[in-house]
Scaffold this motif. Structure first.
Motif, PDB file in Angstrom:
ATOM      1  N   ILE A  60     -33.213  16.504 -22.768  1.00  0.00           N
ATOM      2  CA  ILE A  60     -33.196  15.145 -23.338  1.00  0.00           C
ATOM      3  C   ILE A  60     -34.420  14.973 -24.235  1.00  0.00           C
ATOM      4  CG2 ILE A  60     -33.362  12.685 -22.744  1.00  0.00           C
ATOM      5  CD1 ILE A  60     -32.009  13.391 -20.065  1.00  0.00           C
ATOM      6  N   CYS A  61     -34.272  14.188 -25.274  1.00  0.00           N
ATOM      7  CA  CYS A  61     -35.361  13.899 -26.216  1.00  0.00           C
ATOM      8  C   CYS A  61     -36.672  13.604 -25.466  1.00  0.00           C
ATOM      9  CB  CYS A  61     -34.946  12.685 -27.047  1.00  0.00           C
ATOM     10  SG  CYS A  61     -36.282  11.983 -28.009  1.00  0.00           S
ATOM     11  N   ALA A  62     -37.750  14.243 -25.918  1.00  0.00           N
ATOM     12  CA  ALA A  62     -39.032  14.082 -25.207  1.00  0.00           C
ATOM     13  C   ALA A  62     -39.585  12.659 -25.328  1.00  0.00           C
ATOM     14  CB  ALA A  62     -40.050  15.092 -25.751  1.00  0.00           C
ATOM     15  N   TYR A  63     -39.250  11.963 -26.421  1.00  0.00           N
ATOM     16  CA  TYR A  63     -39.681  10.555 -26.504  1.00  0.00           C
ATOM     17  C   TYR A  63     -39.065   9.761 -25.341  1.00  0.00           C
ATOM     18  CZ  TYR A  63     -41.562  10.862 -31.338  1.00  0.00           C
ATOM     19  OH  TYR A  63     -42.293  11.143 -32.468  1.00  0.00           O
ATOM     20  N   ALA A  64     -37.771  10.026 -25.084  1.00  0.00           N
ATOM     21  CA  ALA A  64     -37.085   9.323 -23.991  1.00  0.00           C
ATOM     22  C   ALA A  64     -37.722   9.684 -22.652  1.00  0.00           C
ATOM     23  CB  ALA A  64     -35.598   9.685 -23.993  1.00  0.00           C
ATOM     24  N   ARG A  97     -36.363  20.602 -30.915  1.00  0.00           N
ATOM     25  CA  ARG A  97     -35.490  20.710 -29.736  1.00  0.00           C
ATOM     26  C   ARG A  97     -35.120  19.338 -29.191  1.00  0.00           C
ATOM     27  NH1 ARG A  97     -36.198  22.363 -23.920  1.00  0.00           N
ATOM     28  NH2 ARG A  97     -34.193  23.269 -23.393  1.00  0.00           N
ATOM     29  N   SER A  98     -36.016  18.386 -29.359  1.00  0.00           N
ATOM     30  CA  SER A  98     -35.720  17.037 -28.860  1.00  0.00           C
ATOM     31  C   SER A  98     -34.574  16.382 -29.605  1.00  0.00           C
ATOM     32  CB  SER A  98     -36.955  16.134 -29.027  1.00  0.00           C
ATOM     33  OG  SER A  98     -37.752  16.167 -27.866  1.00  0.00           O
ATOM     34  N   CYS A  99     -34.557  16.571 -30.925  1.00  0.00           N
ATOM     35  CA  CYS A  99     -33.684  15.745 -31.755  1.00  0.00           C
ATOM     36  C   CYS A  99     -32.442  16.520 -32.195  1.00  0.00           C
ATOM     37  CB  CYS A  99     -34.458  15.240 -32.968  1.00  0.00           C
ATOM     38  SG  CYS A  99     -33.607  13.866 -33.758  1.00  0.00           S
ATOM     39  N   CYS A 128     -28.580   8.942 -28.041  1.00  0.00           N
ATOM     40  CA  CYS A 128     -29.476   9.163 -26.886  1.00  0.00           C
ATOM     41  C   CYS A 128     -30.238   7.863 -26.607  1.00  0.00           C
ATOM     42  CB  CYS A 128     -30.444  10.297 -27.210  1.00  0.00           C
ATOM     43  SG  CYS A 128     -31.899  10.394 -26.177  1.00  0.00           S
ATOM     44  N   MET A 129     -30.539   7.156 -27.698  1.00  0.00           N
ATOM     45  CA  MET A 129     -31.272   5.898 -27.594  1.00  0.00           C
ATOM     46  C   MET A 129     -30.565   4.896 -26.662  1.00  0.00           C
ATOM     47  SD  MET A 129     -34.008   4.651 -28.996  1.00  0.00           S
ATOM     48  CE  MET A 129     -34.428   5.334 -30.573  1.00  0.00           C
ATOM     49  N   ILE A 130     -29.237   4.876 -26.719  1.00  0.00           N
ATOM     50  CA  ILE A 130     -28.487   3.905 -25.898  1.00  0.00           C
ATOM     51  C   ILE A 130     -28.694   4.210 -24.414  1.00  0.00           C
ATOM     52  CG2 ILE A 130     -26.228   2.926 -25.331  1.00  0.00           C
ATOM     53  CD1 ILE A 130     -25.229   3.735 -28.053  1.00  0.00           C
TER      54      ILE A 130
HETATM   55  S1  SF4 Z   1     -33.469  10.224 -33.182  1.00  0.00           S
HETATM   56 FE1  SF4 Z   1     -34.102  12.146 -32.254  1.00  0.00          FE
HETATM   57  S2  SF4 Z   1     -36.271  11.861 -31.851  1.00  0.00           S
HETATM   58 FE2  SF4 Z   1     -35.416   9.831 -32.197  1.00  0.00          FE
HETATM   59  S3  SF4 Z   1     -34.899   9.077 -30.159  1.00  0.00           S
HETATM   60 FE3  SF4 Z   1     -33.076  10.062 -30.985  1.00  0.00          FE
HETATM   61  S4  SF4 Z   1     -33.151  12.169 -30.202  1.00  0.00           S
HETATM   62 FE4  SF4 Z   1     -35.199  11.281 -29.972  1.00  0.00          FE
END
Ligand code: SF4
Length: 412
Positions: free
Chosen positions: A93-97, A351-353, A129-131
């Protein structure tokens, strides 16, 4: 043995764009914290949610993506990712998440604290992924989430039907926020926010287009830092002032023949993708030591939000990078490469996005063919330091440099 004296650094000019931009980014967290202490409701907001809505309503919001980038750049990305992974979130999963979900659990990180939210503003024009990330925050923190659905756009223009679909959702979000927070929408205030956002965007686009000069009056890594203000604060007076100062400085640099890029600019490249925040120094040094200036990135174009009215705002948010098709995305990048005399493309396979990196292999192939430039990619991650190898990065950058050098020699 006598102690070696380090050269004293001059204090930065408080009227410089760099200081002004840094202050805006830091002030956003302070203002949100102060609002929270006054008992106002504050939010967490995804980066391509229309910032004009909370700004017009006078609401303070923080941006978890910016917080995660700051945490990663200050060395704590892995620590927070591992907290989420221990709770069962996949390393895919995205590292920001992962960082944001960990922060919501532990509620403090000295690398970048933010006040806890009372509501969430989410928009899927950036990714889906944001949702799921925001839904989980909403569940864990037991707070409301407002979601705006902006469909992926297969065309070059935004259709009237899509504008109508988005418009109704923007108004629904405004009414929900009025109910939640007691703040009121004011059309006159929206006009002022729109005008400030337009001025900030114009200055940003003009400043970044100064890369058309050779040498470029700036090091493109500057843009990766400055764009935080474009994401979060472009509707504020201070942002207008800071971006107009940046433009003035870049013009002056060009007139004086100087640059924020240290050393001789031997090669000019476009950098594709989000920065590797935990490895910012290594990635910047790997270029600088070879005389490679990253003169442009898609962010130079992506955060210019210029429109005339509410419907124009709906269209602008329907054309952000991750919401548009490969052909339009490609053409925007080709334009940047050509206008800024780019000689090579360095692609961060992040890899995250998944969304961004997924179609980048084909898109970058087409950009390379259209511009006649070499394309090289490296594996990395915007916030999880475990997914980057400095040795691999340097090998790829060296390869890119050698091809650019051969092309230069052949043209002599
Ligand atoms: S756009 Fe990419 S970096 Fe931004 S939250 Fe979604 S998966 Fe993560």
């Amino acid at each position: 043995m006598a102690e070696e004296k380090k050269p004293r650094r001059e204090a930065p000019d408080p009227n410089s764009a760099k200081v002004k931009l840094g202050n805006i980014a830091a002030d956003a967290y302070t203002q949100a914290q102060l609002a929270k202490e006054r008992g106002e409701k504050i939010g967490w907001c995804s980066s391509n949610f229309p910032v004009e809505i909370p700004e017009t309503l006078g609401l303070k919001v923080c941006y978890p993506e910016n917080q995660a980038a700051a945490i990663a750049a200050r060395g704590a990305g892995q620590r927070l990712c591992e907290i989420s992974e221990a709770d069962g979130y996949s390393n895919d999963i995205c590292a920001y998440a992962r960082i944001s979900l960990a922060y919501a659990k532990i509620k403090e990180a000295p690398e970048q604290d933010v006040p806890m939210p009372d509501f969430l503003l989410c928009c899927n024009n950036i990714c889906n992924c944001m949702i799921k990330w925001y839904e989980n925050l909403s569940k864990e923190l037991d707070i409301p989430m407002i979601l705006i659905d902006i469909p992926f756009n297969p065309d070059y223009e935004v259709s009237p039907a899509q504008i109508a679909y988005v418009r109704e959702q923007f108004w629904a979000a405004i009414h929900q926020l009025e109910e939640l927070t007691g703040k009121k929408w004011d059309d006159e205030n929206f006009k002022k926010v729109k005008e400030r956002s337009g001025r900030t965007s114009r200055a940003w686009l003009d400043a970044t287009s100064c890369a058309c000069y050779t040498p470029s009056p700036f090091n493109g890594f500057d843009l990766l830092n400055h764009m935080a203000v474009m994401v979060t604060a472009r509707g504020k007076d201070e942002a207008v002032d800071a971006m107009e100062t940046l433009l003035k400085e870049y013009k002056e640099n060009h007139e004086k023949g100087v640059s924020t890029f240290r050393g001789e600019e031997k090669y000019r490249i476009m950098f594709e993708g989000i920065a590797c925040w935990p490895w910012l120094r290594a990635t910047a040094t790997g270029l600088k030591d070879r005389g490679i200036n990253m003169v442009t990135t898609i962010y130079a174009d992506a955060f210019g939000f210029i429109y005339d009215d509410f419907d124009g705002m709906c269209a602008a948010y329907s054309k952000v990078p991750n919401a548009i098709n490969l052909e339009l995305s490609r053409d925007k990048r080709i334009k940047l490469c050509k206008e800024n005399h780019v000689e090579g493309l360095l692609v961060h396979t992040n890899r995250s996005c998944k969304l961004w990196s997924g179609f980048m292999a084909e898109m970058s192939r087409q950009i390379g063919a259209a511009c006649g430039i070499p394309v090289v990619s490296f594996d990395g991650d915007q916030a999880d330091p475990r997914n980057f190898s400095e040795a691999q990065y340097n090998t790829r950058v060296q390869g890119l440099m050698e091809i650019m050098e051969q092309k230069k020699e052949a043209a002599r």
